[in-house]
Design an enzyme around this catalytic site. Structure first.
Site, PDB file in Angstrom:
ATOM      1  CB  CYS A 118      42.586  49.111  51.445  1.00  0.00           C
ATOM      2  SG  CYS A 118      41.820  47.288  51.008  1.00  0.00           S
ATOM      3  CG  HIS A 251      45.563  49.770  48.393  1.00  0.00           C
ATOM      4  ND1 HIS A 251      45.833  48.494  49.333  1.00  0.00           N
ATOM      5  CD2 HIS A 251      44.167  49.707  48.394  1.00  0.00           C
ATOM      6  CE1 HIS A 251      44.900  47.708  49.175  1.00  0.00           C
ATOM      7  NE2 HIS A 251      43.846  48.398  48.585  1.00  0.00           N
ATOM      8  CG  ASN A 281      42.940  44.949  47.504  1.00  0.00           C
ATOM      9  OD1 ASN A 281      43.592  45.217  48.280  1.00  0.00           O
ATOM     10  ND2 ASN A 281      41.898  45.778  47.194  1.00  0.00           N
TER      11      ASN A 281
HETATM   12  N1  ACO Z   1      35.251  38.331  34.997  1.00  0.00           N
HETATM   13  C1  ACO Z   1      34.439  38.579  33.719  1.00  0.00           C
HETATM   14  N2  ACO Z   1      33.595  39.604  33.587  1.00  0.00           N
HETATM   15  C2  ACO Z   1      33.495  40.370  34.792  1.00  0.00           C
HETATM   16  C3  ACO Z   1      34.052  40.229  36.039  1.00  0.00           C
HETATM   17  C4  ACO Z   1      35.018  39.225  35.955  1.00  0.00           C
HETATM   18  N3  ACO Z   1      35.647  38.504  37.009  1.00  0.00           N
HETATM   19  N4  ACO Z   1      33.678  40.842  36.759  1.00  0.00           N
HETATM   20  C5  ACO Z   1      32.857  41.799  36.018  1.00  0.00           C
HETATM   21  N5  ACO Z   1      32.577  41.304  35.050  1.00  0.00           N
HETATM   22  C6  ACO Z   1      31.776  41.971  33.889  1.00  0.00           C
HETATM   23  C7  ACO Z   1      30.563  42.786  34.703  1.00  0.00           C
HETATM   24  O1  ACO Z   1      29.595  41.728  34.654  1.00  0.00           O
HETATM   25  C8  ACO Z   1      30.528  43.752  33.361  1.00  0.00           C
HETATM   26  O2  ACO Z   1      29.623  43.012  32.303  1.00  0.00           O
HETATM   27  P1  ACO Z   1      28.396  43.744  31.587  1.00  0.00           P
HETATM   28  O3  ACO Z   1      29.109  44.946  30.821  1.00  0.00           O
HETATM   29  O4  ACO Z   1      27.907  42.922  30.591  1.00  0.00           O
HETATM   30  O5  ACO Z   1      27.425  44.202  32.722  1.00  0.00           O
HETATM   31  C9  ACO Z   1      31.772  44.048  32.664  1.00  0.00           C
HETATM   32  O6  ACO Z   1      32.523  42.773  33.186  1.00  0.00           O
HETATM   33  C10 ACO Z   1      32.231  45.317  33.187  1.00  0.00           C
HETATM   34  O7  ACO Z   1      32.276  45.345  34.638  1.00  0.00           O
HETATM   35  P2  ACO Z   1      32.628  46.750  35.251  1.00  0.00           P
HETATM   36  O8  ACO Z   1      32.193  46.665  36.891  1.00  0.00           O
HETATM   37  O9  ACO Z   1      31.912  47.924  34.677  1.00  0.00           O
HETATM   38  O10 ACO Z   1      34.195  46.861  35.211  1.00  0.00           O
HETATM   39  P3  ACO Z   1      35.367  47.881  35.490  1.00  0.00           P
HETATM   40  O11 ACO Z   1      35.868  48.120  34.318  1.00  0.00           O
HETATM   41  O12 ACO Z   1      34.721  48.634  36.621  1.00  0.00           O
HETATM   42  O13 ACO Z   1      36.127  46.749  36.559  1.00  0.00           O
HETATM   43  C11 ACO Z   1      36.582  46.717  38.669  1.00  0.00           C
HETATM   44  C12 ACO Z   1      35.632  46.332  37.739  1.00  0.00           C
HETATM   45  C13 ACO Z   1      38.097  46.011  38.548  1.00  0.00           C
HETATM   46  C14 ACO Z   1      36.146  45.978  40.060  1.00  0.00           C
HETATM   47  C15 ACO Z   1      36.858  48.057  39.131  1.00  0.00           C
HETATM   48  O14 ACO Z   1      35.859  48.812  38.904  1.00  0.00           O
HETATM   49  C16 ACO Z   1      37.956  48.436  40.120  1.00  0.00           C
HETATM   50  O15 ACO Z   1      38.935  47.909  40.114  1.00  0.00           O
HETATM   51  N6  ACO Z   1      37.372  49.154  41.206  1.00  0.00           N
HETATM   52  C17 ACO Z   1      38.039  49.511  42.179  1.00  0.00           C
HETATM   53  C18 ACO Z   1      38.026  48.390  43.271  1.00  0.00           C
HETATM   54  C19 ACO Z   1      39.043  48.628  44.260  1.00  0.00           C
HETATM   55  O16 ACO Z   1      40.088  49.160  44.215  1.00  0.00           O
HETATM   56  N7  ACO Z   1      38.540  47.960  45.371  1.00  0.00           N
HETATM   57  C20 ACO Z   1      39.437  48.017  46.537  1.00  0.00           C
HETATM   58  C21 ACO Z   1      39.600  49.011  47.527  1.00  0.00           C
HETATM   59  S1  ACO Z   1      40.335  48.749  48.769  1.00  0.00           S
HETATM   60  C22 ACO Z   1      39.440  47.925  50.124  1.00  0.00           C
HETATM   61  O17 ACO Z   1      38.998  48.888  50.950  1.00  0.00           O
HETATM   62  C23 ACO Z   1      38.934  46.503  50.151  1.00  0.00           C
END
Ligand code: ACO
Length: 324
Positions: A118, A251, A281
């Site tokens: 990214c 990004h 993304n």
């Molecule tokens: N739908 C419903 N529930 C979900 C989903 C979904 N799609 N995905 C996860 N959950 C649930 C999990 O299972 C968890 O449930 P639990 O509490 O019962 O265990 C709960 O939601 C919370 O999950 P978290 O992982 O703690 O959620 P978080 O608030 O951290 O959000 C996310 C997750 C959106 C992925 C966030 O961590 C994030 O944006 N991280 C950065 C990602 C990023 O920027 N990636 C790109 C980098 S660029 C590249 O190089 C490709």
């Protein structure tokens, strides 16, 4: 000519658009539970585009490149350098840049890919800037093009709702007036495993898992701190401060990461170009897609100071400051 300047921008999204409701329904049919509320609240994403079978990153890149060339008043024949930032290349080799060069009819100049996930577009633009400034190239096409839908695990709700396909491009030319002011690039390979597609080709087969794996929380925590430090480093190098930034073009991974960066840089969200809601993304394509959206909507104007910044697998991160 001691500077390089962006003289045109372009972008392209494949026609198939899935809203969260569309994706939620498709996933439910496979027994994967998610919701529009969860996706919007945690990421800000409302829709993404997916490429059709048989379409490659070079095809998306070509459409974006044509628009950027048109905006710059240039033709493919003027281009003497093509850099494509992609993690979803058409083939193992040759590079997507070579394939794109041939599709555009821009044959003869240098062409290569940059793989920084990214952060790829910021890396590619910084490399093109160096080559233009040293006289190694006069008219560069810098493209971010991705088809992430091909490397998503649609049984993994924690990742498959986050990404989309698309391409963005800029034409970067030698100039007597300032364009790109400074850049700051980094990587730390000890974080390979928090964001990766671990499969590889061997003996005619794919070994390992060729689908995206991400520890979202680890990425989130790293991203927020690293983006701020890269942003400050580019400002310092150019002897500017946050107050000089007209637009942050980050990004587009997650609206919460963008809000946090804006807060740390004391920028109001009115100064942040946001397209993650409509594109998801799109990895290396997200910054040039956002830049082109800002330019074509008339928000981002020539003469304004822009801070571009990205973070991604590797772990890689970087920022680039420019006058449009
Ligand atoms: N739908 C419903 N529930 C979900 C989903 C979904 N799609 N995905 C996860 N959950 C649930 C999990 O299972 C968890 O449930 P639990 O509490 O019962 O265990 C709960 O939601 C919370 O999950 P978290 O992982 O703690 O959620 P978080 O608030 O951290 O959000 C996310 C997750 C959106 C992925 C966030 O961590 C994030 O944006 N991280 C950065 C990602 C990023 O920027 N990636 C790109 C980098 S660029 C590249 O190089 C490709």
């Amino acid at each position: 000519m001691k500077y390089s300047r962006i003289t045109g921008t372009g972008s392209y999204l494949p026609p198939r658009r899935l809203t969260n409701a569309d994706l939620v329904a498709e996933l439910a049919a496979k027994g994967v539970e998610t919701s529009d509320e969860w996706i919007v609240e945690r990421t800000g994403i409302r829709a993404r585009h997916f490429a059709a079978d048989g379409v490659f990153s070079s095809d998306l890149g070509m459409e974006a490149a044509k628009k950027a060339l048109e905006a710059a008043g240039r033709s493919a024949k003027d281009v003497d350098l093509i850099i494509v930032a992609t993690s979803t290349p058409d083939m193992v080799f040759p590079s997507t840049a070579c394939i794109l060069q041939n599709k555009l009819g821009a044959n003869g100049g240098a062409a290569f890919d940059v793989q920084a996930v990214c952060s790829g577009f910021v890396y590619a633009l910084a490399v093109a800037d160096s080559m233009v400034k040293t006289g190694a190239a006069k008219c560069a096409l810098v493209v971010g093009a991705e088809i992430f839908s091909r490397i998503l695990d649609f049984n993994d709700r924690t990742t498959c709702v986050l990404f989309g396909d698309g391409a963005g491009a800029v034409v970067l030319e030698a100039s007597d007036t300032p364009g790109i002011l400074s850049s700051d690039l980094h990587a730390d390979g000890k974080h390979v495993s928090i964001l990766c597609v671990p499969g590889h080709v061997s003996g005619g087969a794919i070994l390992g898992d060729p689908l995206l794996k991400m520890d979202g929380q680890a990425v989130f925590k790293l991203a927020v701190g690293l983006l701020e430090s890269a942003a400050r480093a580019t400002l310092n190098k150019a002897n500017l401060t946050e107050a000089d930034i007209d637009w942050l073009v980050p990004h587009q991974a997650n609206i919460r990461i963008m809000q946090s960066t804006a807060r740390k840089l004391k920028l109001s969200m009115d100064k942040v170009v946001v397209t993650v809601d409509q594109h998801g993304n799109t990895s290396a394509a997200s910054i040039p897609l956002a830049l082109d959206a800002g330019v074509r909507s008339g928000q981002v104007k020539p003469g304004q100071t822009l801070l571009l910044e990205g973070v991604g697998g590797g772990f890689t991160w970087g920022a680039l400051l420019l006058i449009l």
